[in-house]
Design an enzyme around this catalytic site. Structure first.
Site, PDB file in Angstrom:
ATOM      1  N   ARG A   1       0.863  -1.186   0.000  1.00 11.39           N
ATOM      2  CA  ARG A   1       0.000   0.000   0.000  1.00 11.39           C
ATOM      3  C   ARG A   1       0.895   1.230   0.000  1.00 11.39           C
ATOM      4  O   ARG A   1       2.122   1.117   0.100  1.00 11.39           O
ATOM      5  CB  ARG A   1      -1.039  -0.019   1.142  1.00 11.39           C
ATOM      6  CG  ARG A   1      -0.739  -0.878   2.317  1.00 11.39           C
ATOM      7  CD  ARG A   1       0.322  -0.349   3.185  1.00 11.39           C
ATOM      8  NE  ARG A   1       0.079   1.039   3.441  1.00 11.39           N
ATOM      9  CZ  ARG A   1       0.996   1.935   3.597  1.00 11.39           C
ATOM     10  NH1 ARG A   1       2.267   1.584   3.521  1.00 11.39           N
ATOM     11  NH2 ARG A   1       0.712   3.201   3.827  1.00 11.39           N
TER      12      ARG A   1
ATOM     13  N   ALA B   1       0.937   5.117  -2.205  1.00 10.28           N
ATOM     14  CA  ALA B   1       0.799   5.420  -3.630  1.00 10.28           C
ATOM     15  C   ALA B   1       1.981   4.961  -4.500  1.00 10.28           C
ATOM     16  O   ALA B   1       1.782   4.233  -5.486  1.00 10.28           O
ATOM     17  CB  ALA B   1       0.521   6.913  -3.798  1.00 10.28           C
TER      18      ALA B   1
ATOM     19  N   GLN C   1      -2.052   2.429   9.860  1.00  6.72           N
ATOM     20  CA  GLN C   1      -0.767   2.480   9.150  1.00  6.72           C
ATOM     21  C   GLN C   1       0.286   3.256   9.945  1.00  6.72           C
ATOM     22  O   GLN C   1       1.477   2.991   9.824  1.00  6.72           O
ATOM     23  CB  GLN C   1      -0.934   3.147   7.772  1.00  6.72           C
ATOM     24  CG  GLN C   1      -1.678   2.321   6.749  1.00  6.72           C
ATOM     25  CD  GLN C   1      -3.143   2.686   6.711  1.00  6.72           C
ATOM     26  OE1 GLN C   1      -3.738   3.067   7.712  1.00  6.72           O
ATOM     27  NE2 GLN C   1      -3.764   2.561   5.551  1.00  6.72           N
TER      28      GLN C   1
ATOM     29  N   ASP D   1      -1.845  10.738  -2.019  1.00  6.80           N
ATOM     30  CA  ASP D   1      -2.177   9.728  -3.029  1.00  6.80           C
ATOM     31  C   ASP D   1      -2.472  10.349  -4.378  1.00  6.80           C
ATOM     32  O   ASP D   1      -2.445   9.667  -5.407  1.00  6.80           O
ATOM     33  CB  ASP D   1      -3.379   8.906  -2.569  1.00  6.80           C
ATOM     34  CG  ASP D   1      -2.956   8.016  -1.428  1.00  6.80           C
ATOM     35  OD1 ASP D   1      -2.909   8.521  -0.293  1.00  6.80           O
ATOM     36  OD2 ASP D   1      -2.619   6.840  -1.680  1.00  6.80           O
TER      37      ASP D   1
ATOM     38  N   ARG E   1      -7.412  -0.188  -7.038  1.00  6.54           N
ATOM     39  CA  ARG E   1      -7.674   0.827  -6.000  1.00  6.54           C
ATOM     40  C   ARG E   1      -7.825   2.156  -6.721  1.00  6.54           C
ATOM     41  O   ARG E   1      -7.007   2.487  -7.583  1.00  6.54           O
ATOM     42  CB  ARG E   1      -6.541   0.896  -4.960  1.00  6.54           C
ATOM     43  CG  ARG E   1      -6.576  -0.249  -3.966  1.00  6.54           C
ATOM     44  CD  ARG E   1      -5.647  -0.002  -2.796  1.00  6.54           C
ATOM     45  NE  ARG E   1      -6.225   0.874  -1.801  1.00  6.54           N
ATOM     46  CZ  ARG E   1      -5.527   1.354  -0.750  1.00  6.54           C
ATOM     47  NH1 ARG E   1      -4.255   1.055  -0.605  1.00  6.54           N
ATOM     48  NH2 ARG E   1      -6.104   2.132   0.143  1.00  6.54           N
TER      49      ARG E   1
ATOM     50  N   ASN F   1      -5.320  12.571   0.519  1.00  6.68           N
ATOM     51  CA  ASN F   1      -4.472  11.674   1.327  1.00  6.68           C
ATOM     52  C   ASN F   1      -5.358  10.929   2.311  1.00  6.68           C
ATOM     53  O   ASN F   1      -6.578  11.137   2.369  1.00  6.68           O
ATOM     54  CB  ASN F   1      -3.376  12.480   2.056  1.00  6.68           C
ATOM     55  CG  ASN F   1      -2.315  11.577   2.657  1.00  6.68           C
ATOM     56  OD1 ASN F   1      -1.832  10.657   1.987  1.00  6.68           O
ATOM     57  ND2 ASN F   1      -1.956  11.784   3.902  1.00  6.68           N
ATOM     58  N   LYS F   2      -4.747  10.060   3.085  1.00  9.10           N
ATOM     59  CA  LYS F   2      -5.471   9.205   4.030  1.00  9.10           C
ATOM     60  C   LYS F   2      -6.482   9.990   4.865  1.00  9.10           C
ATOM     61  O   LYS F   2      -6.199  11.104   5.307  1.00  9.10           O
ATOM     62  CB  LYS F   2      -4.435   8.514   4.930  1.00  9.10           C
ATOM     63  CG  LYS F   2      -4.974   7.580   5.981  1.00  9.10           C
ATOM     64  CD  LYS F   2      -5.858   6.490   5.431  1.00  9.10           C
ATOM     65  CE  LYS F   2      -5.197   5.671   4.346  1.00  9.10           C
ATOM     66  NZ  LYS F   2      -6.169   4.895   3.523  1.00  9.10           N
TER      67      LYS F   2
HETATM   68  O1  MRU Z   1      -4.508   3.208   2.163  1.00 10.84           O
HETATM   69  P1  MRU Z   1      -3.028   3.369   2.030  1.00 10.84           P
HETATM   70  O2  MRU Z   1      -2.254   2.797   3.179  1.00 10.84           O
HETATM   71  O3  MRU Z   1      -2.518   2.904   0.689  1.00 10.84           O
HETATM   72  O4  MRU Z   1      -2.816   4.949   2.088  1.00 10.84           O
HETATM   73  C1  MRU Z   1      -1.530   5.472   2.047  1.00 10.84           C
HETATM   74  C2  MRU Z   1      -1.477   6.932   2.217  1.00 10.84           C
HETATM   75  O5  MRU Z   1      -2.481   7.597   2.350  1.00 10.84           O
HETATM   76  C3  MRU Z   1      -0.126   7.580   2.116  1.00 10.84           C
HETATM   77  O6  MRU Z   1      -0.060   8.687   2.944  1.00 10.84           O
HETATM   78  C4  MRU Z   1       0.098   8.002   0.664  1.00 10.84           C
HETATM   79  O7  MRU Z   1      -0.082   6.932  -0.195  1.00 10.84           O
HETATM   80  C5  MRU Z   1       1.431   8.571   0.462  1.00 10.84           C
HETATM   81  S1  MRU Z   1       2.650   7.293   0.371  1.00 10.84           S
HETATM   82  C6  MRU Z   1       4.168   7.896   0.185  1.00 10.84           C
END
Ligand code: MRU
Length: 358
Positions: free
Chosen positions: A53, A55, A201, A242, A90, A252-253
């Site tokens: 997981r 991006a 995470q 992302d 995704r 982002n998350k």
């Molecule tokens: O759902 P995830 O764990 O794939 O989400 C990840 C994030 O939101 C990260 O902050 C984002 O991908 C940046 S990764 C360098």
């Protein structure tokens, strides 16, 4: 970066066995398991189930997924179908489509035996480029940390959300890269790690990887950042993304937006770190960004170690309750102090990004 003192990357191709190797992130921090991806289906499932997981890593896995598709069935229509399935695995992280488009540009219409080598080289190149870009993000972000340190002359407290560390990329990470660079330079840094419900995470991955590199960190519940900022215990925030629009708006998350609001209210600088593969130059309105909605079971159930050291999943919600699990949110550009990219730091705006990239 290191796990128990040994250098790893998050993904690589094993030439001997012709499989793609990943670290199964669903088992971290309790078990460190290297998993083989043998087929395109394995690659798609690894992305969907979040064995990989983040991006940039999702993009790299998609690129290697196409390598596996060619090994499985060297046929152009199979390749096209595989690329579509990968893009749909995704929806929010643009790196997925970016990597698949880049691969397909090289591979479409190639009908000879060279296609496997072409695909493999391009997938490797995507990974190498990401490592270089993340390293440069670190060097560019380091300057900001150094500036704060030279004024404060004491530990720089940095808040981060989700995992935008090396585990989300190939190496270094995006948001964590400036932190690792500062730490290696001897600057005292401490990281407030948002737990990042529901998949944790922050707790499971960011804290884990910072521990392995010896970077001081403290896990906090997602709602704690606000009071820490009011108490002046946060010097800056750095998060990943992302998908960042050319307008500077940042997906982002889930929960990133609320942190940006708190940072804005407390005059805490809020930076977003990203490689250019995360920029979406097409969508102009953030409402058009597809926001992934995941299984509510990720909220209602939680996983951890039981008394016998086995990973166990338990229900924590009332059985009759409904839950909704939106995985990402949008932080409008006006709340972003700056974008830290491989080419430098810029304003979160069309002009800022254009100065660096066009
Ligand atoms: O759902 P995830 O764990 O794939 O989400 C990840 C994030 O939101 C990260 O902050 C984002 O991908 C940046 S990764 C360098």
């Amino acid at each position: 970066m290191k796990v128990e003192g040994k250098e790893y990357r998050t993904i690589w191709f094993d030439e001997k066995s012709k499989v793609v190797k990943i670290i199964d992130q669903t088992k971290l921090p309790h078990q460190f398991i290297i998993k083989d991806l043998k087929t395109i289906k394995d690659a798609i499932n690894a992305i969907k189930n979040m064995e990989v997981r983040g991006a940039p890593l999702i993009g790299a896995t998609a690129a290697y997924g196409l390598v596996l598709a060619i090994i499985e069935n060297n046929d152009q229509s199979f390749l096209k179908k595989s690329s579509e399935k990968l893009i749909n695995s995704r929806p929010t992280a643009i790196n997925l489509k970016w990597a698949v488009d880049r691969m397909m540009k090289k591979l479409l219409g190639v009908n000879n035996n060279e296609i496997l080598n072409l695909a493999l080289n391009e997938a490797k190149e995507i990974c190498e480029e990401d490592v270089k870009f993340c390293e440069n993000i670190g060097l560019n972000g380091l300057k900001i940390i150094e500036e704060i340190y030279s004024k404060k002359k004491d530990t720089v407290n940095i808040l981060t959300h989700c995992n935008a560390g090396w585990l989300a990329t190939i190496n270094w990470g995006t948001a964590t890269s400036p932190i690792y660079h500062a730490h290696k330079k001897g600057i005292k840094v401490h990281v407030w790690v948002d737990e990042t419900r529901p998949r944790n995470q922050g707790a499971n991955l960011t804290s884990y990887e910072l521990n392995e590199e010896g970077v001081s960190n403290t896990i906090i519940a997602d709602n704690t950042g606000g009071i820490l900022m009011q108490r002046r215990q946060v010097d800056m925030c750095i998060v990943g993304t992302d998908r960042t629009l050319s307008t500077g708006d940042v997906a982002n998350k889930i929960g990133t937006y609320l942190k940006a609001l708190a940072a804005n209210d407390n005059n805490v600088p809020f930076y977003v770190a990203l490689p250019s593969s995360t920029i979406d130059w097409e969508i102009k309105n953030f409402k058009d960004i597809p926001i992934e909605e995941r299984n509510p079971e990720e909220l209602s159930h939680i996983e951890g170690l039981d008394e016998n050291n086995n990973i166990k999943k338990i229900l924590i919600y009332p059985k009759k309750s409904k839950a909704i699990n939106l995985a990402f949110d949008i932080t409008p550009a006006k709340y972003v102090t700056g974008l830290i990219t491989e080419k430098g730091v810029c304003k979160a705006s069309t002009e800022g990004l254009k100065k660096l990239f066009k």
